[in-house]
Design an enzyme around this catalytic site. Structure first.
Site, PDB file in Angstrom:
ATOM      1  N   CYS A 104      -3.732  -0.667  -0.864  1.00  0.00           N
ATOM      2  CA  CYS A 104      -3.068  -1.030   0.395  1.00  0.00           C
ATOM      3  C   CYS A 104      -1.976  -2.071   0.157  1.00  0.00           C
ATOM      4  O   CYS A 104      -1.948  -2.732  -0.873  1.00  0.00           O
ATOM      5  CB  CYS A 104      -4.081  -1.589   1.396  1.00  0.00           C
ATOM      6  SG  CYS A 104      -5.324  -0.390   1.934  1.00  0.00           S
TER       7      CYS A 104
ATOM      8  N   HIS B 203      -2.311  -4.091   5.960  1.00  0.00           N
ATOM      9  CA  HIS B 203      -3.328  -4.852   6.686  1.00  0.00           C
ATOM     10  C   HIS B 203      -3.283  -6.317   6.276  1.00  0.00           C
ATOM     11  O   HIS B 203      -2.467  -6.735   5.449  1.00  0.00           O
ATOM     12  CB  HIS B 203      -4.723  -4.255   6.478  1.00  0.00           C
ATOM     13  CG  HIS B 203      -5.230  -4.261   5.057  1.00  0.00           C
ATOM     14  ND1 HIS B 203      -5.365  -5.395   4.305  1.00  0.00           N
ATOM     15  CD2 HIS B 203      -5.663  -3.241   4.265  1.00  0.00           C
ATOM     16  CE1 HIS B 203      -5.847  -5.091   3.117  1.00  0.00           C
ATOM     17  NE2 HIS B 203      -6.025  -3.795   3.057  1.00  0.00           N
TER      18      HIS B 203
END
Length: 532
Positions: free
Chosen positions: A161, A153
């Site tokens: 992430c 992201h």
């Protein structure tokens, strides 16, 4: 034919949008309505690269991620049916340490082979755009690993992430979206601790994850040897790559992640090429072990990492892990971040040449680096992070003697210099230098002259062909391309790389010492010059 193609594209687009249920990263939920950021077309430069590499716009993609190098690669299928590298993106932030994710909350970024389907694309992410990589996969579940919402992201924040900048994830998201519109139901994401070379495996030979990494290397080798997406199955809690039924077998090939593996063979064309690579790598690995190459620490003592190109921009986002062991690697990184801050964002009293300017004094100490009651440690770090040595002549205040050094790190609008933009600096008439003046540009991270195509990083008043204005002033340009007519007044930068500048007066005269001669700041003129 055209009508059929348009209808098919509309159907695929509608199906894609319908599949985009709100997938969250770090807990955000929104409606299904597609925002503009999720429907952007590829930027012209990337679209041109796709065409140059003979890749159909809707052909499949494949993503490869490397933690230690902090790089994400997007590969795309060309007209031959094989995958070729399209673009490598520096990763802005990843969390955890080298090694797979084991449980919810461990901040580990996953390692393994994952598959992204349209419903895993999140256009409503609070982190600009997000792609759920599909953790846990069958291998993770078979090995009792848990966790959820592991993404690629934007926003450069990570808690398990792979975080990119908003600009980067916009491109990656668009490439993924376009591949789905080509009819492909999913794309593969391969995530690795580092590039699985013999040298890297030898460095990490003491890591408890070595056996797992060697298993990942089999799939890595299949891909690198063929440029074909490896078929991935799981049985006996292990990855299996490019398996097919044995000759003359009539039984369907069924893999159960936790059961014994069925009888299978590997496609001979793939196996032969991969085996050649594996044998060469094994010989190199054995030689490295025999040479006893230094082994890397098992734990980095850091919470993840980021590509070096982001260290100055996001220095606050690389943090120590909960483990508090202070090894040399950790200390060196923290020290470098401190030095970057001290050097490029100066806070010393009277460190700027005059009020309101971005030009700073490069040297803020006497060469002895000592005051009556203390040593000038911060001032020393400021200069010696950027440079190598100093002398009394570099801080001379005697007219016509020595040199005067000024440094610029930002433009007039207080923005860091960007190698993809074009800047203008006007050297006013009658520079106060008894001998000559010069300007030199440096790579922010290496602190050496920029490695550009022209192999030139310096301009000076001694240069023949330097174009001057009628009043004697000189317009200088720094950027990726020279404005027309100013090729002799131009220094080349590299897009994606930061830089800074030193302006030197050799034999500085009174107008400099009294500030009556005022050097303007760099001005961003990217649009007005038409530079790309």
């Amino acid at each position: 034919m055209i009508r059929t193609t348009v209808l098919r594209a509309l159907v695929l687009t509608t199906a894609f949008a319908a599949a985009l249920t709100p997938v969250t990263c770090l807990g955000e939920k929104n409606s299904n309505r597609l925002p503009t950021k999720a429907t952007k077309k590829l930027p012209p430069e990337l679209l041109s690269l796709v065409r140059q590499k003979k890749m159909p716009i809707h052909s499949p993609i494949l993503v490869r991620v490397f933690k230690e190098e902090a790089e994400l690669e997007v590969w795309k299928q060309d007209t031959t049916g094989r995958f070729q590298i399209l673009k490598t993106y520096p990763i802005c932030r990843w969390s955890g340490d080298l090694g797979p994710k084991l449980q919810e909350g461990d901040r580990q970024t996953p390692e393994g082979f994952y598959r992204v389907t349209p419903e895993l694309m999140n256009p409503h992410s609070n982190y600009y755009l997000a792609i759920n990589i599909g953790y846990p996969n069958n291998f993770d579940k078979a090995n009792n690993r848990d966790g959820s919402l592991l993404m690629i992201h934007g926003d450069c924040w990570s808690s398990g992430c792979y975080a990119m900048t908003d600009e980067q994830i916009s491109e990656i998201y668009s490439l993924a979206r376009d591949s789905f519109q080509g009819g492909r139901p999913s794309f593969q994401v391969q995530t690795y601790p580092f590039r699985l070379t013999p040298a890297n495996l030898a460095r990490h030979r003491n890591n408890p994850n070595l056996a797992f990494w060697k298993m990942l290397k089999i799939g890595n080798d299949h891909f690198e040897a063929t440029h074909l997406e490896p078929k991935v199955d799981v049985c006996n809690r292990l990855y299996v790559f490019d398996a097919q039924r044995p000759p003359n077998s009539t039984k369907p090939l069924v893999f159960n992640p936790t059961d014994k593996c069925p009888a299978f063979v590997v496609n001979t064309k793939i196996a032969r090429r991969a085996l050649e690579k594996q044998r060469a790598d094994e010989l190199e690995y054995a030689q490295l072990l025999e040479d006893n190459v230094p082994a890397a620490p098992i734990y980095s003592e850091l919470d993840g990492g980021m590509n070096k190109v982001f260290l100055a921009r996001f220095s606050d986002r690389l943090t120590l892990s909960k483990r508090l062991g202070l090894d040399l690697a950790q200390g060196a990184l923290v020290g470098e971040l401190m030095s970057i801050n001290i050097s490029y964002a100066k806070r010393f009293e009277n460190s700027y040449y005059r009020p309101g300017t971005k030009w700073a004094y490069v040297i803020m100490f006497d060469p002895s680096q000592e005051k009556k009651n203390y040593n000038e440690l911060d001032e020393r770090a400021d200069y010696f992070y950027e440079a190598v040595t100093s002398s009394q002549g570099m801080v001379s205040t005697t007219r016509g003697i020595g040199q005067a050094y000024l440094g610029a790190y930002k433009d007039k609008n207080d923005k860091w210099f960007d190698g993809g933009k074009t800047y203008k600096l006007t050297v006013p008439p009658n520079p106060p230098a008894k001998q000559f003046w010069s300007i030199t540009i440096y790579d922010t991270y290496n602190r050496t002259g920029i490695d550009n195509k022209t192999q030139n990083t310096d301009l000076s008043s001694r240069d023949e062909g330097l174009r001057k204005n009628p009043d004697g002033s000189v317009d200088l340009y720094v950027g990726p391309e020279a404005p027309a007519g100013y090729e002799k007044n131009w220094l080349q930068t590299n897009p994606g790389e930061a830089w800074f500048a030193y302006f030197r007066l050799y034999g500085p005269l009174e107008p400099h010492l009294s500030w009556s001669w005022k050097m303007p700041d760099f001005e961003d003129v990217t649009q007005t010059t038409g530079a790309k």
